[in-house]
Scaffold this motif. Structure first.
Motif, PDB file in Angstrom:
ATOM      1  N   UNK A 236       0.837  -1.207   0.000  1.00  0.00           N
ATOM      2  CA  UNK A 236       0.000   0.000   0.000  1.00  0.00           C
ATOM      3  C   UNK A 236       0.872   1.256   0.000  1.00  0.00           C
ATOM      4  N   UNK A 237       1.921   1.256   0.818  1.00  0.00           N
ATOM      5  CA  UNK A 237       2.815   2.429   0.867  1.00  0.00           C
ATOM      6  C   UNK A 237       3.483   2.631  -0.493  1.00  0.00           C
ATOM      7  N   UNK A 238       3.989   1.548  -1.090  1.00  0.00           N
ATOM      8  CA  UNK A 238       4.684   1.655  -2.371  1.00  0.00           C
ATOM      9  C   UNK A 238       3.742   2.106  -3.476  1.00  0.00           C
ATOM     10  N   UNK A 239       2.563   1.500  -3.548  1.00  0.00           N
ATOM     11  CA  UNK A 239       1.600   1.876  -4.586  1.00  0.00           C
ATOM     12  C   UNK A 239       1.123   3.314  -4.414  1.00  0.00           C
ATOM     13  N   UNK A 240       0.945   3.735  -3.175  1.00  0.00           N
ATOM     14  CA  UNK A 240       0.494   5.098  -2.910  1.00  0.00           C
ATOM     15  C   UNK A 240       1.546   6.106  -3.348  1.00  0.00           C
ATOM     16  N   UNK A 241       2.792   5.798  -3.031  1.00  0.00           N
ATOM     17  CA  UNK A 241       3.877   6.691  -3.424  1.00  0.00           C
ATOM     18  C   UNK A 241       3.988   6.761  -4.944  1.00  0.00           C
ATOM     19  N   UNK A 242       3.923   5.617  -5.614  1.00  0.00           N
ATOM     20  CA  UNK A 242       3.997   5.607  -7.070  1.00  0.00           C
ATOM     21  C   UNK A 242       2.848   6.380  -7.695  1.00  0.00           C
ATOM     22  N   UNK A 243       1.659   6.196  -7.147  1.00  0.00           N
ATOM     23  CA  UNK A 243       0.481   6.909  -7.643  1.00  0.00           C
ATOM     24  C   UNK A 243       0.648   8.411  -7.490  1.00  0.00           C
ATOM     25  N   UNK A 244       1.149   8.831  -6.332  1.00  0.00           N
ATOM     26  CA  UNK A 244       1.353  10.254  -6.041  1.00  0.00           C
ATOM     27  C   UNK A 244       2.359  10.856  -7.026  1.00  0.00           C
ATOM     28  N   UNK A 324      10.757  24.042   0.547  1.00  0.00           N
ATOM     29  CA  UNK A 324       9.355  24.382   0.309  1.00  0.00           C
ATOM     30  C   UNK A 324       8.535  23.104   0.243  1.00  0.00           C
ATOM     31  N   UNK A 325       7.284  23.208   0.677  1.00  0.00           N
ATOM     32  CA  UNK A 325       6.387  22.071   0.590  1.00  0.00           C
ATOM     33  C   UNK A 325       5.909  21.987  -0.851  1.00  0.00           C
ATOM     34  N   UNK A 326       6.470  21.049  -1.564  1.00  0.00           N
ATOM     35  CA  UNK A 326       6.176  20.939  -2.993  1.00  0.00           C
ATOM     36  C   UNK A 326       4.759  20.416  -3.228  1.00  0.00           C
ATOM     37  N   UNK A 327       4.384  19.381  -2.483  1.00  0.00           N
ATOM     38  CA  UNK A 327       3.051  18.812  -2.619  1.00  0.00           C
ATOM     39  C   UNK A 327       2.476  18.541  -1.228  1.00  0.00           C
ATOM     40  N   UNK A 328       1.321  19.111  -0.988  1.00  0.00           N
ATOM     41  CA  UNK A 328       0.661  18.908   0.307  1.00  0.00           C
ATOM     42  C   UNK A 328       0.240  17.454   0.461  1.00  0.00           C
ATOM     43  N   UNK A 329      -0.096  17.105   1.685  1.00  0.00           N
ATOM     44  CA  UNK A 329      -0.348  15.698   1.997  1.00  0.00           C
ATOM     45  C   UNK A 329      -1.570  15.135   1.267  1.00  0.00           C
ATOM     46  N   UNK A 330      -1.447  13.866   0.924  1.00  0.00           N
ATOM     47  CA  UNK A 330      -2.578  13.102   0.386  1.00  0.00           C
ATOM     48  C   UNK A 330      -2.686  11.809   1.182  1.00  0.00           C
ATOM     49  N   UNK A 331      -3.914  11.393   1.438  1.00  0.00           N
ATOM     50  CA  UNK A 331      -4.160  10.186   2.231  1.00  0.00           C
ATOM     51  C   UNK A 331      -4.611   9.067   1.297  1.00  0.00           C
ATOM     52  N   UNK A 332      -3.991   7.919   1.440  1.00  0.00           N
ATOM     53  CA  UNK A 332      -4.333   6.744   0.634  1.00  0.00           C
ATOM     54  C   UNK A 332      -4.764   5.620   1.589  1.00  0.00           C
ATOM     55  N   UNK A 333      -5.826   4.903   1.191  1.00  0.00           N
ATOM     56  CA  UNK A 333      -6.322   3.793   2.015  1.00  0.00           C
ATOM     57  C   UNK A 333      -6.422   2.530   1.174  1.00  0.00           C
ATOM     58  N   UNK A 334      -6.657   1.411   1.854  1.00  0.00           N
ATOM     59  CA  UNK A 334      -6.665   0.132   1.146  1.00  0.00           C
ATOM     60  C   UNK A 334      -7.719   0.083   0.055  1.00  0.00           C
ATOM     61  N   UNK A 338      -6.566  -2.372  -3.340  1.00  0.00           N
ATOM     62  CA  UNK A 338      -7.246  -3.668  -3.213  1.00  0.00           C
ATOM     63  C   UNK A 338      -7.257  -4.056  -1.746  1.00  0.00           C
ATOM     64  N   UNK A 339      -8.076  -5.009  -1.441  1.00  0.00           N
ATOM     65  CA  UNK A 339      -8.241  -5.409  -0.042  1.00  0.00           C
ATOM     66  C   UNK A 339      -6.986  -6.050   0.523  1.00  0.00           C
ATOM     67  N   UNK A 340      -6.116  -6.550  -0.350  1.00  0.00           N
ATOM     68  CA  UNK A 340      -4.906  -7.210   0.140  1.00  0.00           C
ATOM     69  C   UNK A 340      -3.857  -6.214   0.601  1.00  0.00           C
ATOM     70  N   UNK A 341      -4.046  -4.951   0.224  1.00  0.00           N
ATOM     71  CA  UNK A 341      -3.085  -3.917   0.611  1.00  0.00           C
ATOM     72  C   UNK A 341      -3.683  -3.152   1.774  1.00  0.00           C
ATOM     73  N   UNK A 342      -3.393  -3.568   2.972  1.00  0.00           N
ATOM     74  CA  UNK A 342      -4.096  -3.087   4.153  1.00  0.00           C
ATOM     75  C   UNK A 342      -3.488  -1.831   4.739  1.00  0.00           C
ATOM     76  N   UNK A 343      -4.350  -1.065   5.479  1.00  0.00           N
ATOM     77  CA  UNK A 343      -3.868   0.084   6.224  1.00  0.00           C
ATOM     78  C   UNK A 343      -4.214   1.405   5.563  1.00  0.00           C
ATOM     79  N   UNK A 344      -3.498   2.444   5.969  1.00  0.00           N
ATOM     80  CA  UNK A 344      -3.682   3.791   5.407  1.00  0.00           C
ATOM     81  C   UNK A 344      -2.359   4.528   5.526  1.00  0.00           C
ATOM     82  N   UNK A 345      -2.078   5.371   4.547  1.00  0.00           N
ATOM     83  CA  UNK A 345      -0.812   6.097   4.539  1.00  0.00           C
ATOM     84  C   UNK A 345      -1.050   7.526   4.078  1.00  0.00           C
ATOM     85  N   UNK A 346      -0.314   8.459   4.704  1.00  0.00           N
ATOM     86  CA  UNK A 346      -0.350   9.862   4.315  1.00  0.00           C
ATOM     87  C   UNK A 346       1.024  10.239   3.769  1.00  0.00           C
TER      88      UNK A 346
END
Length: 606
Positions: A236-244, A324-334, A338-346
């Motif tokens: 989930x962390x890796x996919x969220x970072x790649x998506x961002x 400088x804050x280049x990109x403000x925070x985004x929250x990603x959830x499972x 997919x359901x196999x990627x559990x948790x939440x990451x900001x």
């Protein structure tokens, strides 16, 4: 780096053994017939060259042949694919007098490695590459020297290099990263496009954090701030970072590291991703994070862990001043994946003014010898060839300047700015740059090595750039050699400068040396401000040693106005001695006969 060396005849063994001691070569082989294939001789494996390459070609970064160019080309010919995939190839003749970088001059850094080997072995490099002959900047490889990573199709880079070879104007648009490269002789001929200019000439490369699928170098200036629920999956962390990153057109090559709160020091998902990508992680306390003003504070986060922000605050802290804050925070959830990627990451992203890539950076502390460039060791010449930036006192840099390539940068400083020099060297190494810190003589004798290492000790080992001390010839060694052999028996050196050491302690050291009947070498004997210490030191000597004890006064050793004169303890001309002088005082056994200054070891008495 994974490299091998292959000798094409039995006469190459000694060269192979020397290459094995460098950081470029892991395994060494000599060519042999089928009857002795695989046999080992003095730790050198005997193999058929083509058999070696058939097994190892795809995994190698470098191949060095000792033998003829023709034979080397015939061996590698069937393995060659494209210059962005093939390992670098260097050919050295059997006498180790000529070195030819053959393949991979750009992508495999072969050209720079060949320079280092040629300096280490005292061999001549034979270079036919356009960028070397015409003093061009290696557009498709120079960024490696500055801690950058490259993106864009190899075809586009090749087109750019071809245009450069045709003497067409080349342009650069740099939006981030270190700009020192522009001050090199090769960098100065590149036309710079200002940040606000939108139209780019056709022959342009970029230095930027953005992934524009063109010819771009990416400096490591981005800090990824991460906050997550406990036990959030690595996926989930890796996919969220790649998506961002993909959604913002930001290159992964520009990531400097991760940043988060210290309670995440055992967060498995974050740790595994950082380890897989060789990213450092900066951990901060909730107290430090609470001090950072962010655009999106969270009362929920503050209630749970004691700070209103983790992702935004930590990436800003890691990025340092003027960030400088280049990109403000985004929250990603499972549910976003997919359901196999559990948790939440900001996730949030901050851009630092300075690069950060200490794993790639190096500091080479080089003793440049007493003066003339001929006294510079081959090991030091190799280190100079390896380094992109040379830092030192201007007079010392001038002495070795003939060795500088046009793509290397000099940073000159004044005589009293030793600490500033060391700090600058460390900062550049932390940015991923290889730096030579120049000291006269031997850097460990009243030179730059001690101060640099003191400062490095203050940096945590995991964040400390690589360093190496390269010994040089000290002025006392050359002075002794010019006069005879006064240091043949036990001796000591004492600096008479009391700026960093109290005079009372210096006196104790002189008294100890006199008590032990040591030959004494005096450094920093006298200056305009320190005009009494030398007289005081000689008075101490006269209390224990004969007035006719021979004394050498050598001045400007290793330089154009070099001189040596002999005196006795009671005839020293104090007014003629300055900071460019070195004094050697004999012991009770030292003799001066026909201007041969000698402290006998006792061989003739046995």
């Amino acid at each position: 780096m994974k490299g091998i060396a292959i000798g094409l005849s039995s006469h190459s063994k000694e060269i192979l053994k020397r290459l094995k001691k460098t950081e470029f070569v892991e395994e060494i082989y000599t060519a042999g017939s089928s009857k002795d294939d695989g046999r080992e001789n003095e730790l050198i494996q005997i193999k058929k060259p083509k058999e070696i390459l058939r097994k190892k070609w795809l995994e190698l970064d470098l191949i060095i042949f000792i033998g003829s160019i023709g034979a080397s080309i015939r061996i590698i010919n069937s393995f060659l694919t494209s210059k962005d995939q093939d390992p670098g190839v260097i050919v050295i003749d059997k006498n180790c007098s000529k070195i030819v970088p053959l393949i991979g001059l750009h992508q495999s850094n072969t050209q720079n490695i060949a320079f280092q080997i040629s300096n280490l072995f005292g061999a001549q490099i034979i270079e036919t590459n356009n960028s070397y002959d015409q003093s061009f900047l290696n557009l498709d490889s120079f960024g490696n020297q500055w801690g950058w990573k490259r993106s864009g199709k190899i075809q586009n880079w090749s087109k750019l290099v071809i245009k450069q070879a045709k003497n067409e104007e080349i342009f650069c648009k740099q939006l981030s990263g270190n700009t020192l490269w522009k001050t090199s002789e090769s960098g100065e001929i590149i036309n710079q496009i200002k940040e606000k200019e939108t139209e780019k000439p056709y022959s342009t490369f970029n230095v930027s954090i953005f992934e524009n699928h063109e010819t771009t170098w990416h400096p490591p200036v981005l800090w990824i701030g991460i906050g997550c629920e406990r036990n959030t999956s690595k996926e989930l962390i890796a996919n969220s970072l790649n998506n961002f990153l993909d959604s913002e057109n930001i290159s992964r090559y520009s990531i400097a590291g991760f940043a988060t709160i210290d309670i995440k020091k055992d967060e498995k998902g974050i740790l595994e991703i950082a380890e897989e990508n060789n990213f450092p992680i900066m951990f901060f306390s909730k107290e430090d994070l609470s001090k950072i003003i962010v655009p999106n504070p969270s009362s929920v986060v503050k209630k749970e862990i004691g700070t209103p922000s983790v992702a935004e605050a930590s990436c800003l802290l890691a990025a340092g001043e003027e960030s400088k804050l280049l990109k403000e925070k985004r929250i990603f959830k499972d549910k976003d994946f997919s359901a196999t990627k559990s948790g939440a990451v900001t996730i949030a992203i901050a851009e630092s003014k300075n690069q950060y890539y200490p794993r790639n950076g190096e500091i080479h502390i080089i003793g440049s010898g007493p003066g003339d460039i001929s006294y510079l060791t081959n090991d030091s010449r190799k280190a100079l060839a390896r380094c992109t930036v040379w830092i030192g006192y201007k007079m010392y840099l001038d002495l070795i300047k003939p060795l500088k390539r046009r793509d290397q940068v000099l940073i000159e400083s004044k005589l009293t700015e030793e600490k500033e020099r060391c700090i600058k060297a460390i900062k550049l190494a932390e940015e991923g740059i290889k730096v030579a810190l120049i000291s006269s003589g031997e850097s460990g004798f009243y030179g730059m090595a001690g101060l640099l290492l003191e400062l490095l000790q203050k940096i945590k080992k995991e964040f400390r750039p690589y360093f190496e001390v390269h010994p040089g010839i000290s002025s006392v060694q050359l002075a002794a050699a010019l006069s005879g052999a006064p240091l043949m028996n036990d001796f000591c050196s004492i600096s008479l400068s009391d700026k960093l050491t109290s005079w009372s302690l210096i006196e104790k050291r002189i008294e100890g040396a006199l008590l032990g009947d040591f030959v004494i070498a005096l450094f920093n004997p006298q200056s305009i401000e320190r005009n009494w210490q030398l007289k005081s030191a000689i008075d101490l000597c006269l209390k224990s040693r004969q007035r006719n004890t021979p004394v050498l006064i050598a001045r400007q050793v290793g330089r154009e106005n070099q001189s040596k004169r002999f005196f006795t303890l009671n005839t020293i001309p104090f007014k003629e001695i300055d900071m460019l002088s070195i004094i050697i005082i004999g012991n009770s056994q030292t003799t001066l006969i026909d201007e041969i200054f000698l402290t006998p070891r006792g061989y003739l008495q046995n």
